[in-house]
Design a protein around this motif. Sequence first.
Motif, PDB file in Angstrom:
ATOM      1  N   UNK A  12       0.813  -1.199   0.020  1.00  0.00           N
ATOM      2  CA  UNK A  12      -0.084  -0.025  -0.067  1.00  0.00           C
ATOM      3  C   UNK A  12       0.704   1.300   0.046  1.00  0.00           C
ATOM      4  N   UNK A  13       0.411   2.305  -0.986  1.00  0.00           N
ATOM      5  CA  UNK A  13       1.598   3.518  -0.846  1.00  0.00           C
ATOM      6  C   UNK A  13       1.299   4.117   0.513  1.00  0.00           C
ATOM      7  N   UNK A  14       2.133   5.064   1.028  1.00  0.00           N
ATOM      8  CA  UNK A  14       2.423   5.524   2.258  1.00  0.00           C
ATOM      9  C   UNK A  14       1.258   6.160   2.801  1.00  0.00           C
ATOM     10  N   UNK A  15       0.731   7.006   1.880  1.00  0.00           N
ATOM     11  CA  UNK A  15      -0.603   7.804   2.164  1.00  0.00           C
ATOM     12  C   UNK A  15      -1.879   6.867   2.015  1.00  0.00           C
ATOM     13  N   UNK A  67      -6.568   2.067  -7.320  1.00  0.00           N
ATOM     14  CA  UNK A  67      -6.723   3.008  -6.268  1.00  0.00           C
ATOM     15  C   UNK A  67      -7.489   2.145  -5.150  1.00  0.00           C
ATOM     16  N   UNK A  68      -7.013   2.638  -3.714  1.00  0.00           N
ATOM     17  CA  UNK A  68      -7.571   1.844  -2.633  1.00  0.00           C
ATOM     18  C   UNK A  68      -9.283   2.192  -2.463  1.00  0.00           C
ATOM     19  N   UNK A  69      -9.690   3.347  -3.083  1.00  0.00           N
ATOM     20  CA  UNK A  69     -11.066   3.712  -2.969  1.00  0.00           C
ATOM     21  C   UNK A  69     -12.010   3.056  -4.098  1.00  0.00           C
ATOM     22  N   UNK A  70     -11.105   2.240  -4.762  1.00  0.00           N
ATOM     23  CA  UNK A  70     -12.051   1.616  -6.022  1.00  0.00           C
ATOM     24  C   UNK A  70     -12.200   2.237  -7.203  1.00  0.00           C
ATOM     25  N   UNK A  71     -11.988   3.483  -7.038  1.00  0.00           N
ATOM     26  CA  UNK A  71     -12.015   4.512  -8.358  1.00  0.00           C
ATOM     27  C   UNK A  71     -11.053   3.912  -9.219  1.00  0.00           C
ATOM     28  N   UNK A  76       6.861   1.004  -1.074  1.00  0.00           N
ATOM     29  CA  UNK A  76       8.286   0.576  -1.096  1.00  0.00           C
ATOM     30  C   UNK A  76       8.331  -0.805  -0.524  1.00  0.00           C
ATOM     31  N   UNK A  77       9.226  -1.623  -1.291  1.00  0.00           N
ATOM     32  CA  UNK A  77       9.369  -3.033  -1.036  1.00  0.00           C
ATOM     33  C   UNK A  77      10.937  -3.263  -0.743  1.00  0.00           C
TER      34      UNK A  77
END
Lengths: 130, 623
Positions: A25-28, A56-60, A124-125
């Motif tokens: 997941x991106x940091x924000x 996108x985490x919000x599904x958009x 980041x990985x």
Amino acid sequence: MTGMICVLMYFIGSDGTTSDTQTLESIRGTYQVRYVTDPKVIVLNEPFAIDIWVHRSDGNKLHASFELVVDARMPQHRHGMNRIPKKTRLTDGHYRVEGMLFHMPGSWEIYFDLSRAGRSERARAVVVLD
Amino acid sequence: MSALGSVRTMLLLLPMSVSFSYGADYWFGPFRQEIESRALPVDVVIGNGVIYTANSGTGTVSMVEASGKTLGIIEHLLQPSGLAFFNQKLWVSDAGSHTMHVYDSQGKLLQSWGQDLQGELALCEPAGLALTSHRVYVADQGNNRVCVFDHSGKALGQLPDPKDKPLKRPADVVVTADGSLFVADMGNNRVVAYDPSGQVTRVWGDWGAFPGLFDGPIRLVWSADRLLVMDHRNHRVQAFSADGTFLGLWGEHSNKPHEGGGNLHYPNALAIEENGTFAVICEAIEDRLQIFDPHPEGITDPGLGPPQEERFHLGKQIKIDDGIMVVAEPEKHNVLLFDLRSDIPVNITKFGERGEGYGLMMHTSGLWLNVAAKQVMLSDLASGRLQEFQVDFDPKGPPKYRSDMTQFVGSFESIGLTEEAQPRKTPRLTVLDADPSGRFYLIDERNACVYVLDKDWQYQYTLKGKKRRPLLKPTDLAFGKKWVYVVDQLAGSVIVFNYKGKQKFRFGTGAGAGKLGRPVSVALDSAGKVYVSDSIAHRIVKYTAKGKYITHWGGLGDEMGKLWYPAGVAIDGRDRVVVVDYGNHRLQIFDQQGVWRVTQSASRAFTWKRPPRPRPATPGGKP
């Protein structure tokens, strides 16, 4: 020499991802990144590619101006790779990055910088090469 | 600078028998003497044996003899940045007013142009310049281009960019006798060569310290078929043939600040007298000119000197929040955090890598720190981004150095942040800060304004000053209970706004001890008293919240408590005044009355409890 991926979350996706795919997941928290390396095990001084899926985490849907930049560095040594990888956009949100190569053993970090409209955030990985 | 010297001159100055080496020989003959400037000289030319220096600190051009005798001063400039002497006329570029001025050799103004240029033609921070009998080439630094004009100021065009990447903050241009041109592409750390028709023929150089590489190529001189490049942050001059072949380098980095004696410390420009009688190097940070004799038989070996104490190469800004201080080392592409709970600041981390990519640093300028949110934000002038980092540390735990406590979070493009404000020129965000309500303030040095954004980074309004007296060069700001204090460096004052963006008053311009010269930074203590660093007066000035003078301290020097071009100032939780002592490569801490408490360089610190030993007397018995 073999590599060990430190961030591990296995799942099977409907978009071509496999059980070897990692999720970040991106940091924000705006984006989710799934990726798998080719070959699956990163080997010192051997080139490899990464297949990447971004959501996108919000599904958009991703915005038309969305951009992905992939790089890898060794923060403890203050340097990156000796080559510039080539990125290809395959479909919306699906990218393949070729020409990655880790030339030193130690702790590498793969950076996925995700941006739209001039605002970026990072996923980041961490990869440790023996 | 214009083409200088002749074949005969260079046979004197660069004898073929001299082997180029790492500072072992003086190219220009032995060091002769030093001339104190007190005016921040950034460029130098020689005409008819007279040394002309562009003084960015005082807005003047000085005319001096090589003996140091002052012949005259040209005044009423804002920030002179480039000089050329051509056909008995002195040409001056003024980065503050974005104009060009032409004087006769005695300093009488003949002509000015540039202020009427509009739109695409308008100059922005012009720097070095070169002339032919029909043309004027101007390094239009703020617009990342080299413009071509005729002598009356009529725009004729601009030099094309190299194919691989465009010019970036070009600092100087030089023209040869056959009309070929060389440009110091400072932002890209390279030199670009053009043929007489203006087409790019060669590009060479990159960032680095090895021979042939550059760290800030800032001025050029063409002489006897050699291109001399002033390599600013490598403290040296490099020589190349016209095809870019490296010929040699010269210059010995000072072992300590203000050493002089022929050693170099951030040299800005070089000039060679046309008959080869002497050469001059100006160094703004040292406020001096160094004069060199021409004769090769006098070549001396300056030696290596004592081991160098490790010093900070700090940027000009500093921020403190809740006992933690952040400063940058732009040259080293680092940012450092310090814990301020003890007398001596304790370095708890250092992070940063060189590069223009996400999370990397090329030229860090603005700093902002929010300890509660464990957040550091930086503005990078090279990439044009604000970059956010997360810092993972315990502000209540014992101070302890860790190299892995920081990670990059994300970034904002400065163009996107300021788009709604419709700036006339591409923004150059040098400072960022946040007021007590969380609104962000971004200083745009290029457009001479301050953008105010809400805590979600949405644009609100712009502080520009009054229409008849706009801001000229804002360099820092600080927040009081009722007002926002903005330093205007070129106006020599602090402009005070309320939190609705309305200008209330200004101070620092009157006569007396409270008058400011070139203020850089401002900070407020817990009682609302205002502290302003004045770089050209080398002091800190303290005012009431309404701008009434209280006291000052400092003064030029490198002893404990003395200052050399003070820059950033900040107040810690104990109301100590922390100052970036820029020219001395160190931090200094004072109490509210200006009593010296701490001096810290990279490798050691002194406090009022443990001061340094007195300096040994010189053989003549003088201290």
